[in-house]
Design a protein around this motif. Structure first.
Motif, PDB file in Angstrom:
ATOM      1  N   ARG A 174      42.746  33.632  41.690  1.00 58.25           N
ATOM      2  CA  ARG A 174      43.319  34.978  41.597  1.00 58.25           C
ATOM      3  C   ARG A 174      44.844  34.913  41.595  1.00 58.25           C
ATOM      4  O   ARG A 174      45.511  35.632  40.845  1.00 58.25           O
ATOM      5  N   GLU A 175      45.386  34.065  42.442  1.00 54.82           N
ATOM      6  CA  GLU A 175      46.847  33.949  42.515  1.00 54.82           C
ATOM      7  C   GLU A 175      47.423  33.374  41.224  1.00 54.82           C
ATOM      8  O   GLU A 175      48.512  33.782  40.784  1.00 54.82           O
ATOM      9  N   ALA A 176      46.693  32.449  40.609  1.00 58.94           N
ATOM     10  CA  ALA A 176      47.181  31.861  39.364  1.00 58.94           C
ATOM     11  C   ALA A 176      47.214  32.899  38.245  1.00 58.94           C
ATOM     12  O   ALA A 176      48.183  32.972  37.475  1.00 58.94           O
ATOM     13  N   THR A 177      46.173  33.724  38.147  1.00 58.20           N
ATOM     14  CA  THR A 177      46.162  34.763  37.116  1.00 58.20           C
ATOM     15  C   THR A 177      47.218  35.824  37.396  1.00 58.20           C
ATOM     16  O   THR A 177      47.842  36.349  36.467  1.00 58.20           O
ATOM     17  N   GLY A 181      50.950  37.201  35.245  1.00 57.39           N
ATOM     18  CA  GLY A 181      51.118  38.602  34.870  1.00 57.39           C
ATOM     19  C   GLY A 181      49.846  39.277  34.413  1.00 57.39           C
ATOM     20  O   GLY A 181      49.901  40.322  33.755  1.00 57.39           O
ATOM     21  N   CYS A 182      48.687  38.722  34.766  1.00 56.95           N
ATOM     22  CA  CYS A 182      47.403  39.293  34.338  1.00 56.95           C
ATOM     23  C   CYS A 182      47.062  40.501  35.204  1.00 56.95           C
ATOM     24  O   CYS A 182      47.162  40.432  36.432  1.00 56.95           O
ATOM     25  N   PRO A 183      46.672  41.627  34.617  1.00 52.57           N
ATOM     26  CA  PRO A 183      46.239  42.781  35.422  1.00 52.57           C
ATOM     27  C   PRO A 183      45.013  42.429  36.257  1.00 52.57           C
ATOM     28  O   PRO A 183      44.218  41.554  35.889  1.00 52.57           O
ATOM     29  N   LYS A 184      44.839  43.150  37.357  1.00 54.96           N
ATOM     30  CA  LYS A 184      43.749  42.807  38.261  1.00 54.96           C
ATOM     31  C   LYS A 184      42.393  43.032  37.623  1.00 54.96           C
ATOM     32  O   LYS A 184      41.460  42.239  37.816  1.00 54.96           O
ATOM     33  N   LYS A 186      41.570  42.683  34.568  1.00 54.37           N
ATOM     34  CA  LYS A 186      41.298  41.594  33.628  1.00 54.37           C
ATOM     35  C   LYS A 186      41.020  40.306  34.382  1.00 54.37           C
ATOM     36  O   LYS A 186      40.202  39.480  33.949  1.00 54.37           O
ATOM     37  N   MET A 187      41.684  40.113  35.517  1.00 56.73           N
ATOM     38  CA  MET A 187      41.415  38.948  36.341  1.00 56.73           C
ATOM     39  C   MET A 187      39.967  38.970  36.839  1.00 56.73           C
ATOM     40  O   MET A 187      39.279  37.945  36.848  1.00 56.73           O
ATOM     41  N   ILE A 188      39.491  40.168  37.220  1.00 55.55           N
ATOM     42  CA  ILE A 188      38.119  40.282  37.712  1.00 55.55           C
ATOM     43  C   ILE A 188      37.116  39.973  36.605  1.00 55.55           C
ATOM     44  O   ILE A 188      36.151  39.220  36.810  1.00 55.55           O
ATOM     45  N   THR A 189      37.327  40.561  35.433  1.00 58.55           N
ATOM     46  CA  THR A 189      36.354  40.399  34.350  1.00 58.55           C
ATOM     47  C   THR A 189      36.409  39.016  33.709  1.00 58.55           C
ATOM     48  O   THR A 189      35.369  38.479  33.309  1.00 58.55           O
TER      49      THR A 189
END
Length: 282
Positions: A174-177, A181-184, A186-189
């Motif tokens: 999660r920290e890497a994404t 600058g990845c939105p949360k 998009k990080m989840i999906t």
């Protein structure tokens, strides 16, 4: 520091305690396995012999006639499919909120507590609830009511599995994404779901196994139907209700079909559990 040897009373006491607890654990394991294998063996002996082609091609018969369970099988598949399609998205989204957004505040702990209560609630209570809010209002039993009752049983299983699997995803991902600058969302999906996908699918399969043999909620919602029906707005035949009715009947041919249906559900649930714990295990 004294050396550990048989003359040390503390070592001897701990070794004796360890042997006693191991023996009790083994006895408990054998006791549980004995009843499990006895149940499975009884179902296979009395029901496997009735698993024939007619079971999957003919509808439930009147007393004294030959027949099968195809209408009950189709009804169970229809209601279970709709129940899973309703309950899985709700469970996955709720579990996602608990794992990804519920680190602070009181809502997530309260939701987990309510979910645990619902997970252990008797299924007959869920059936009675759907009967009150839906069946009694429309004035008739239906497959839709049965599917909604099954979906409520599916939800807490999927919520718990999704929550647990997403919490196992390392925070470093999660920290890497986030650092990129990845939105949360998009990080989840794109990250969390992919990392936890096998566990989430396992939870869905276990939920399917859970609802496969539920009788009590269908007694208040879908009831049953002696004929072939594809109409979800009418009473719908299903395996659990047919087994319940036929096993309690005085007719030997109905009792034979009840044993066959019980063996069919048991083999299905066993296969689902084996698939869930082997194919999707990493």
């Amino acid at each position: 520091m004294s050396q550990i040897h048989m003359q040390n009373p503390i070592y001897r006491q701990r070794r004796l305690t360890n042997k006693v607890m191991l023996t009790l654990s083994l006895i408990a394991l054998l006791f549980g396995l004995f009843w499990l294998f006895w149940i499975i063996a009884t179902l296979l002996v009395k029901g496997a012999g009735s698993l024939s082609l007619s079971l999957f091609t003919q509808i439930t018969p009147p007393p004294g006639s030959s027949g099968g369970l195809i209408n009950a099988i189709i009804g169970s598949v229809m209601m279970a499919t709709v129940g899973v399609l309703i309950g899985t998205p709700v469970g996955v989204l709720a579990g996602t909120y608990l794992a990804e957004y519920g680190q602070r505040g009181w809502l997530a702990p309260a939701t987990r507590f309510i979910n645990d209560v619902l997970l252990s609630a008797p299924s007959i209570v869920i059936g009675l609830f759907i009967y009150t809010v839906y069946v009694a209002q429309v004035g008739h039993y239906s497959g839709w009511a049965g599917a909604v009752a099954l979906s409520i049983i599916v939800v807490p299983v999927v919520v718990r599995t999704t929550d647990d699997m997403l919490q196992l995803v390392p925070n470093s991902l999660r920290e890497a994404t986030a650092a990129l600058g990845c939105p949360k969302w998009k990080m989840i999906t794109m990250v969390s779901y992919r990392a936890a996908m096998s566990g989430i699918i396992t939870g869905v399969l276990l939920a399917v196994a859970r609802i496969a043999g539920e009788t009590a909620p269908l007694m208040f919602t879908a009831l049953s139907n002696q004929f072939m029906s594809w109409n979800m707005n009418q009473p719908l035949a299903n395996l659990p209700m047919v087994i319940f009715q036929y096993a309690a009947s005085p007719f030997p041919d109905w009792q034979t079909l009840a044993w066959a249906g019980a063996a069919l559900i048991t083999l299905f649930v066993l296969a689902i559990n084996i698939i869930a714990r082997t194919v999707f295990r990493k």
